[in-house]
Design a protein around this motif. Structure first.
Motif, PDB file in Angstrom:
ATOM      1  N   GLY A 123       0.816  -1.206   0.000  1.00 18.08           N
ATOM      2  CA  GLY A 123       0.000   0.000   0.000  1.00 18.08           C
ATOM      3  C   GLY A 123       0.849   1.255   0.000  1.00 18.08           C
ATOM      4  N   LEU A 124       1.893   1.278   0.832  1.00 16.33           N
ATOM      5  CA  LEU A 124       2.755   2.453   0.862  1.00 16.33           C
ATOM      6  C   LEU A 124       3.497   2.613  -0.468  1.00 16.33           C
ATOM      7  CD1 LEU A 124       3.912   4.817   2.378  1.00 16.33           C
ATOM      8  CD2 LEU A 124       5.679   3.307   3.318  1.00 16.33           C
ATOM      9  N   ALA A 125       3.925   1.502  -1.041  1.00 18.75           N
ATOM     10  CA  ALA A 125       4.606   1.575  -2.343  1.00 18.75           C
ATOM     11  C   ALA A 125       3.686   2.174  -3.395  1.00 18.75           C
ATOM     12  CB  ALA A 125       5.064   0.180  -2.760  1.00 18.75           C
ATOM     13  N   ALA A 126       2.389   1.815  -3.348  1.00 19.53           N
ATOM     14  CA  ALA A 126       1.437   2.346  -4.318  1.00 19.53           C
ATOM     15  C   ALA A 126       1.218   3.839  -4.111  1.00 19.53           C
ATOM     16  CB  ALA A 126       0.111   1.593  -4.214  1.00 19.53           C
ATOM     17  N   VAL A 177       3.420   5.981  -2.873  1.00 21.04           N
ATOM     18  CA  VAL A 177       4.625   6.659  -3.358  1.00 21.04           C
ATOM     19  C   VAL A 177       4.635   6.703  -4.883  1.00 21.04           C
ATOM     20  CG1 VAL A 177       7.147   6.545  -3.458  1.00 21.04           C
ATOM     21  CG2 VAL A 177       5.945   6.075  -1.309  1.00 21.04           C
ATOM     22  N   ASP A 178       4.226   5.618  -5.503  1.00 24.61           N
ATOM     23  CA  ASP A 178       4.177   5.571  -6.963  1.00 24.61           C
ATOM     24  C   ASP A 178       3.202   6.611  -7.514  1.00 24.61           C
ATOM     25  OD1 ASP A 178       4.877   4.224  -9.520  1.00 24.61           O
ATOM     26  OD2 ASP A 178       2.744   3.678  -9.510  1.00 24.61           O
ATOM     27  N   ALA A 179       2.079   6.819  -6.762  1.00 22.79           N
ATOM     28  CA  ALA A 179       1.054   7.752  -7.240  1.00 22.79           C
ATOM     29  C   ALA A 179       1.389   9.209  -6.934  1.00 22.79           C
ATOM     30  CB  ALA A 179      -0.294   7.392  -6.616  1.00 22.79           C
ATOM     31  N   PHE A 180       2.068   9.471  -5.803  1.00 20.57           N
ATOM     32  CA  PHE A 180       2.239  10.852  -5.356  1.00 20.57           C
ATOM     33  C   PHE A 180       3.701  11.283  -5.214  1.00 20.57           C
ATOM     34  CE2 PHE A 180      -1.925   9.471  -3.858  1.00 20.57           C
ATOM     35  CZ  PHE A 180      -2.734  10.491  -4.343  1.00 20.57           C
ATOM     36  N   GLY A 181       4.611  10.360  -5.444  1.00 18.75           N
ATOM     37  CA  GLY A 181       6.018  10.730  -5.406  1.00 18.75           C
ATOM     38  C   GLY A 181       6.667  10.504  -4.060  1.00 18.75           C
ATOM     39  N   GLY A 204      -8.193  19.768  -1.409  1.00 11.98           N
ATOM     40  CA  GLY A 204      -8.845  20.553  -2.456  1.00 11.98           C
ATOM     41  C   GLY A 204      -8.739  19.969  -3.843  1.00 11.98           C
ATOM     42  N   ASP A 205      -8.157  18.770  -3.971  1.00 10.64           N
ATOM     43  CA  ASP A 205      -7.985  18.139  -5.281  1.00 10.64           C
ATOM     44  C   ASP A 205      -8.773  16.828  -5.289  1.00 10.64           C
ATOM     45  OD1 ASP A 205      -7.114  16.780  -7.557  1.00 10.64           O
ATOM     46  OD2 ASP A 205      -5.056  17.524  -7.401  1.00 10.64           O
ATOM     47  N   ASP A 206      -9.984  16.866  -5.814  1.00 11.04           N
ATOM     48  CA  ASP A 206     -10.854  15.690  -5.776  1.00 11.04           C
ATOM     49  C   ASP A 206     -10.258  14.510  -6.536  1.00 11.04           C
ATOM     50  OD1 ASP A 206     -12.689  16.999  -4.229  1.00 11.04           O
ATOM     51  OD2 ASP A 206     -14.009  17.544  -5.887  1.00 11.04           O
ATOM     52  N   GLU A 207      -9.604  14.796  -7.644  1.00 11.48           N
ATOM     53  CA  GLU A 207      -9.007  13.705  -8.425  1.00 11.48           C
ATOM     54  C   GLU A 207      -7.902  13.015  -7.630  1.00 11.48           C
ATOM     55  OE1 GLU A 207      -6.603  12.955 -12.638  1.00 11.48           O
ATOM     56  OE2 GLU A 207      -7.636  14.858 -12.275  1.00 11.48           O
ATOM     57  N   ALA A 208      -7.077  13.793  -6.956  1.00  7.51           N
ATOM     58  CA  ALA A 208      -6.008  13.211  -6.138  1.00  7.51           C
ATOM     59  C   ALA A 208      -6.592  12.424  -4.970  1.00  7.51           C
ATOM     60  CB  ALA A 208      -5.096  14.312  -5.623  1.00  7.51           C
ATOM     61  N   ARG A 209      -7.641  12.958  -4.368  1.00  5.79           N
ATOM     62  CA  ARG A 209      -8.280  12.236  -3.254  1.00  5.79           C
ATOM     63  C   ARG A 209      -8.825  10.895  -3.714  1.00  5.79           C
ATOM     64  NH1 ARG A 209     -13.340  11.823  -2.314  1.00  5.79           N
ATOM     65  NH2 ARG A 209     -13.870  13.636  -3.596  1.00  5.79           N
ATOM     66  N   ARG A 210      -9.476  10.890  -4.871  1.00  4.86           N
ATOM     67  CA  ARG A 210     -10.027   9.631  -5.389  1.00  4.86           C
ATOM     68  C   ARG A 210      -8.913   8.642  -5.722  1.00  4.86           C
ATOM     69  NH1 ARG A 210     -13.900  13.214  -7.765  1.00  4.86           N
ATOM     70  NH2 ARG A 210     -12.597  13.431  -9.637  1.00  4.86           N
ATOM     71  N   ARG A 211      -7.788   9.156  -6.220  1.00  2.69           N
ATOM     72  CA  ARG A 211      -6.659   8.285  -6.524  1.00  2.69           C
ATOM     73  C   ARG A 211      -6.135   7.618  -5.254  1.00  2.69           C
ATOM     74  NH1 ARG A 211      -4.227  11.781  -9.353  1.00  2.69           N
ATOM     75  NH2 ARG A 211      -2.428  12.372  -8.081  1.00  2.69           N
ATOM     76  N   LEU A 212      -6.075   8.394  -4.185  1.00  2.00           N
ATOM     77  CA  LEU A 212      -5.642   7.832  -2.901  1.00  2.00           C
ATOM     78  C   LEU A 212      -6.655   6.817  -2.385  1.00  2.00           C
ATOM     79  CD1 LEU A 212      -3.662   7.846  -0.515  1.00  2.00           C
ATOM     80  CD2 LEU A 212      -5.029   9.712   0.479  1.00  2.00           C
TER      81      LEU A 212
END
Length: 394
Positions: free
Chosen positions: A45-48, A50-54, A75-83
């Protein structure tokens, strides 16, 4: 085991309810704890994440830097959904593992802050929602979590509203009083509903209905209660399961016994028997015996069906399992729609109910007294169907 979903808005007191349920012997699965566990150092999960957010979301020690991650998704709905796509499936998988490890007679409580937002309500036998006045929640967040009033309002506004949570609630615990008051209500809930519910589930038995008759005024909550039950059946059998709300509680404005009648359509009664175990596991055990509907206007003939009840002593249910297209299936839908559409018929039925209830003190005698009325009204319903072009629509 009994699977319970517990949720509530931030500051409502959900954690206090969870603790009291544990004090009463429940097994708690805390989604917030699991959300941390699935992104611990060394996890996939942590690797994923880091892969998504750096790599900037990691501390120097290689752990998740939550403030840094929060800054990226705020404030970023797309980023929240990705998480959420990373975290939520892993949390659910871990929750299932923990539930399977619980004793067979356990009441397993899943504490899920975003239960409503993530659409998980129908996967539980029962959902408890803790609710508190908005101003009280703001005050609690300021006093106990060090938030400013503005921060508290923002956190509350980011979650589902009270109406959305109420729609998912089989049990609504309003937590505007003292902690002792809350404990008393949680203790009673465990004693009177959760423990008997679990026992019925474990033994595959339906909660018994007493013989006494009580016809009550129409409850506007009946359709929502039926919708929650239908959602659970569809979760168990598949989203397309043809189950619908029938009977008096499905007719707005009509007094009724406080029993939700549902109907599941099946191709054959053999198929009904094949589904019995899945319905039982979902909380709808089969009632013993051979069940039939009386054939209207056809003395000596009957329409076979299967009957299920509910393991939940707090919400009486009759689940009629009938063959799609059969006379009993058609009659149930026709009478519901006829009474919904024709005020005179609905008013006459309500008046007749009052007379039968006054003359009979038990449900069996009351049911028998209704048969002649239905025999007569069946013809009026058929005439209405022909005149309007009615067709059965679950």
């Amino acid at each position: 085991m009994l699977r319970v979903g517990l949720t509530g808005g931030i500051g409502a007191g959900k954690s206090a309810v969870a603790k009291r349920l544990v004090d009463n012997g429940a097994v708690l699965i805390d989604s917030d704890v699991l959300a941390r566990e699935v992104v611990e150092p060394g996890t996939a999960g942590l690797a994923a994440v880091v892969d998504a957010f750096g790599p900037g979301v990691l501390t120097a020690e290689g752990a998740l830097d939550r403030p840094a991650l929060g800054a990226k998704i705020f404030g970023d709905d797309e980023a929240r959904r990705r998480l959420e796509k990373i975290i939520h499936p892993r949390v659910r998988t871990r929750a299932v593992e923990l539930a399977h490890a619980a004793p067979l007679d356990a009441v397993v409580v899943n504490d899920i802050p975003l239960l409503v937002e993530t659409g998980q309500a129908s996967s539980f036998h029962l959902v408890i929602v803790v609710e508190t006045d908005r101003d009280v929640r703001i005050r609690r967040l300021v006093e106990t979590r060090g938030m400013t009033a503005e921060q508290a309002v923002a956190r509350i506004s980011a979650q589902a509203g009270d109406e959305q949570r109420r729609a998912a609630a089989d049990v609504l615990l309003v937590n505007d009083g003292t902690l002792d008051d809350l404990h008393v209500r949680v203790d009673a809930l465990v004693r009177d509903r959760l423990r008997p519910f679990e026992e019925h589930l474990r033994h595959g038995t339906a909660a018994r209905l007493g013989p006494e008759l009580r016809v009550v005024e129409p409850d506007p909550a009946w359709p929502a209660q039926a919708a929650r039950l239908i959602a659970r059946i569809r979760h168990a059998l598949g989203d397309g399961a043809p189950v619908t709300h029938i009977g008096s509680t499905a007719v707005p404005g009509l007094p009724a016994k406080d029993i939700i009648d549902l109907m599941l359509a099946v191709p054959t009664l053999d198929e009904a028997d094949a589904l019995a175990d899945r319905l039982t596991q979902a909380g709808f055990p089969r009632r013993p015996g051979d069940w039939t509907d009386n054939a209207r206007g056809l003395p000596g003939r009957t329409w076979p069906k299967r009957m299920h009840g509910t393991a939940d002593p707090g919400r009486p249910v009759h689940l009629h399992v009938r063959v799609a297209g059969s006379p009993g299936w058609r009659f149930a839908l026709l009478m519901r729609d006829h009474l919904r559409a024709v005020p005179a018929a609905r008013e006459a039925y309500a008046a007749a109910k009052a007379c039968w209830a006054a003359s009979h003190s038990d449900r069996i005698a009351y049911g028998e007294a209704k048969e002649p009325w239905f025999d007569e009204e069946a013809q009026a319903a058929d005439d209405w169907a022909e005149a309007t072009g009615w067709r059965p629509t679950p």
